[in-house]
Write an enzyme that holds these catalytic residues in place. Sequence first.
Site, mmCIF file in Angstrom:
data_model
loop_
_atom_site.group_PDB
_atom_site.id
_atom_site.type_symbol
_atom_site.label_atom_id
_atom_site.label_comp_id
_atom_site.label_asym_id
_atom_site.label_seq_id
_atom_site.Cartn_x
_atom_site.Cartn_y
_atom_site.Cartn_z
ATOM 1 N NE ARG A 1 -33.006 -66.616 40.873
ATOM 2 C CZ ARG A 1 -31.549 -66.067 40.628
ATOM 3 N NH1 ARG A 1 -31.706 -64.773 41.157
ATOM 4 N NH2 ARG A 1 -30.494 -66.958 40.189
ATOM 5 C CB ILE B 1 -31.080 -64.425 31.884
ATOM 6 C CG1 ILE B 1 -29.552 -63.391 31.258
ATOM 7 C CG2 ILE B 1 -30.924 -65.762 31.496
ATOM 8 C CD1 ILE B 1 -28.064 -64.053 31.079
ATOM 9 C CD GLN C 1 -43.545 -54.084 27.771
ATOM 10 O OE1 GLN C 1 -43.846 -53.991 26.446
ATOM 11 N NE2 GLN C 1 -42.863 -54.899 28.110
ATOM 12 N N GLY D 1 -25.964 -39.799 26.240
ATOM 13 C CA GLY D 1 -25.417 -40.780 26.861
ATOM 14 C C GLY D 1 -24.846 -42.050 26.139
ATOM 15 N N GLY E 1 -32.959 -42.196 25.891
ATOM 16 C CA GLY E 1 -34.956 -43.723 25.258
ATOM 17 C C GLY E 1 -36.234 -43.051 25.882
ATOM 18 N N PRO E 2 -36.899 -43.704 25.530
ATOM 19 C CG PRO E 2 -38.505 -45.947 24.966
ATOM 20 C CD PRO E 2 -37.023 -45.162 25.000
ATOM 21 C CB CYS F 1 -38.478 -57.506 24.349
ATOM 22 S SG CYS F 1 -39.871 -56.425 23.740
ATOM 23 C CB CYS G 1 -40.615 -56.487 21.174
ATOM 24 S SG CYS G 1 -40.380 -55.546 22.634
ATOM 25 C CG ASP G 2 -38.641 -58.501 18.684
ATOM 26 O OD1 ASP G 2 -39.377 -58.194 18.373
ATOM 27 O OD2 ASP G 2 -37.733 -59.416 19.128
HETATM 28 P P1 NDP Z 1 -33.912 -63.649 38.286
HETATM 29 O O1 NDP Z 1 -33.334 -62.667 38.940
HETATM 30 O O2 NDP Z 1 -34.875 -63.485 39.084
HETATM 31 O O3 NDP Z 1 -34.109 -64.799 37.035
HETATM 32 C C1 NDP Z 1 -32.704 -64.806 36.670
HETATM 33 C C2 NDP Z 1 -32.611 -66.087 35.761
HETATM 34 O O4 NDP Z 1 -32.003 -66.634 34.708
HETATM 35 C C3 NDP Z 1 -32.190 -67.616 36.889
HETATM 36 O O5 NDP Z 1 -33.345 -68.323 37.006
HETATM 37 C C4 NDP Z 1 -30.913 -67.280 36.641
HETATM 38 O O6 NDP Z 1 -30.480 -68.720 37.108
HETATM 39 C C5 NDP Z 1 -30.941 -67.364 35.033
HETATM 40 N N1 NDP Z 1 -29.445 -67.221 34.410
HETATM 41 C C6 NDP Z 1 -29.218 -65.925 35.329
HETATM 42 N N2 NDP Z 1 -27.260 -65.766 34.099
HETATM 43 C C7 NDP Z 1 -28.164 -66.624 33.756
HETATM 44 C C8 NDP Z 1 -26.835 -67.638 32.435
HETATM 45 N N3 NDP Z 1 -26.079 -67.036 31.991
HETATM 46 N N4 NDP Z 1 -27.472 -68.603 31.994
HETATM 47 C C9 NDP Z 1 -28.778 -69.288 32.278
HETATM 48 N N5 NDP Z 1 -29.287 -68.443 33.319
HETATM 49 C C10 NDP Z 1 -28.847 -68.107 33.910
HETATM 50 O O7 NDP Z 1 -34.439 -61.831 37.054
HETATM 51 P P2 NDP Z 1 -35.843 -61.833 36.443
HETATM 52 O O8 NDP Z 1 -35.611 -60.882 35.128
HETATM 53 O O9 NDP Z 1 -36.357 -63.339 36.346
HETATM 54 O O10 NDP Z 1 -36.699 -61.127 37.432
HETATM 55 C C11 NDP Z 1 -36.050 -60.138 38.082
HETATM 56 C C12 NDP Z 1 -37.171 -59.530 39.305
HETATM 57 O O11 NDP Z 1 -38.225 -58.914 38.547
HETATM 58 C C13 NDP Z 1 -37.184 -60.804 40.432
HETATM 59 O O12 NDP Z 1 -37.329 -59.806 41.099
HETATM 60 C C14 NDP Z 1 -39.025 -61.277 39.075
HETATM 61 O O13 NDP Z 1 -39.511 -61.951 40.073
HETATM 62 C C15 NDP Z 1 -39.630 -59.804 39.190
HETATM 63 N N6 NDP Z 1 -40.592 -60.069 37.681
HETATM 64 C C16 NDP Z 1 -42.059 -60.553 38.323
HETATM 65 C C17 NDP Z 1 -42.611 -60.214 37.386
HETATM 66 C C18 NDP Z 1 -43.751 -61.087 37.590
HETATM 67 O O14 NDP Z 1 -44.721 -60.252 38.480
HETATM 68 N N7 NDP Z 1 -45.023 -60.763 36.521
HETATM 69 C C19 NDP Z 1 -42.039 -60.977 36.014
HETATM 70 C C20 NDP Z 1 -40.839 -60.607 35.170
HETATM 71 C C21 NDP Z 1 -39.975 -60.691 36.990
HETATM 72 P P3 NDP Z 1 -29.992 -69.131 38.477
HETATM 73 O O15 NDP Z 1 -31.390 -69.364 38.693
HETATM 74 O O16 NDP Z 1 -29.113 -70.829 37.903
HETATM 75 O O17 NDP Z 1 -29.544 -68.258 38.719
#
Ligand code: NDP
Length: 458
Positions: free
Chosen positions: A199, A257, A305, A54, A32-33, A153, A156-157
């Site tokens: 969450r 998710i 990114q 890969g 990838g990039p 994304c 991106c979109d």
């Molecule tokens: P998370 O694992 O934190 O959250 C995933 C979310 O998706 C949960 O709410 C989960 O639901 C939901 N989910 C999972 N599977 C499904 C499904 N099949 N259907 C519907 N909902 C689903 O992932 P993130 O990518 O949000 O974050 C990853 C890490 O990166 C975290 O530590 C986060 O704090 C960090 N992060 C920080 C940011 C920042 O500081 N600006 C920005 C983005 C991420 P449920 O709660 O019900 O399990």
Amino acid sequence: MRGQHKGSELAYTVDQLKNKKNLVDVAIVGSGPAGWSSAVYAARFGYYTLVLAGPVPGGQLTKTSFIENWPGEHKIKGSLLVHNIAEQARMFGANVLQDTVTKIDTSAWPFELTTEQGHVIHAQSVIIATGATPRRLGIPGEQEYWGNGVSTCAVCDAPFFKDKVVVVAGGGDSAAEEAMQLAAHVKQVILVVRKSQMRASHIMRQHLEKTSNITVRYNLEIERVVGDEQGVTAVELRNNKTHELSEQQCSGVFIAIGHDPNSELVKGKVDLLPSGHIICYDGTRQTSVPGIFAAGDVEDHRYRQAGSGAGRGIEAAIDADRFLREVGLTQEVRQNMTKQGGYFEQGVTAHVEIPEIKTPEEFTEKTGSAGFTLVDFFSYDCGPCMTMMPAMEAAAAKYTRQINFYKVDVVKAPELVMKLQVPHVPYVLIYKDGVRVAILNRALGRAELFEQLEQIIK
Ligand code: NDP
């Protein structure tokens, strides 16, 4: 530093390279990039650099549509962008192997990499740039409308959904951030959360509440993505408390998710976060094992990114250079290894630029000549075409004596495409002595392509 490397149990002396075969100075796992950007630097430093492409050559970018946030490019197809970085790396001498690393032995230096095709490579340094895989919902319609309304994304979109209604699936910080990014462009964002609460962090939830065009709806699960030939038109929702079904009209569905870093290969070998991301130390791209570096989505859980991945790839190459110099891998040592035939050669794709045909006249002339002629119709807009291109280039290198290879960019050759009624891309026509003998009408991987070509030239 010669001898034992700081902070490591392993011994790192160039004497250990004596009589070793299949050596590479910098092995880059992933294309990838992050991977290709590290290859630009490593190759330009003069190291024998091998990119192990890969299972998804080009990575996630080949699955996105246009990129509008790569500095210096107003709008570029993701697959073309990664192709361009690869071209640049190969111009500097980077080699590529269309193969997947299945095992890394980090118990001794040089590290031993085993590939799916059975190669065993000894690497003085390794950059892990295997990326991450966005989690998918696994529901009907998701795959069908992928890249045509369904995305992972928003950065991106989002601008493509100006003044439209979009749905975001997820309840974590990523979903909150995606919703915020989208809100700046679209008419309305419906954030669909499967639990009765999010969450995401308190501050993120506060941001959501303060944004007037974001509505958060709880206890809902997306059952199906609905659409027509234009793209997504709605999602079917199920309330998991009342089991009531409803439909939400929308033009886009953003799935946030979570991502799974592709770190399985080094699990138990380098330090990982509980999320599976590789830990890099001291603000560098150095992992817990000196000589093994990580770059991009496999270690970055914050920015994720293409541009930041490329930057981290560059950092990894600079760190690898520093490491190799500390170990004592001088130009003289490398020249000796070259003389002894210690460097890896098998299956490596020499850089072959397949010439392009643009007009019906050129096509008639080339395909009318004696022997085998292959013409690959492709487009930079077509992810499968760009995934297949490295395999085609590898074939052009391998069958250089038996087959004349040409390519046609369908965007640049509309007259030819119309004349030949090319139904879709990728589309490959093969001629023998001016007579068409085969059509390959789907994207093929390297092994499959070679097998087909072997049969045809027999
Ligand atoms: P998370 O694992 O934190 O959250 C995933 C979310 O998706 C949960 O709410 C989960 O639901 C939901 N989910 C999972 N599977 C499904 C499904 N099949 N259907 C519907 N909902 C689903 O992932 P993130 O990518 O949000 O974050 C990853 C890490 O990166 C975290 O530590 C986060 O704090 C960090 N992060 C920080 C940011 C920042 O500081 N600006 C920005 C983005 C991420 P449920 O709660 O019900 O399990």
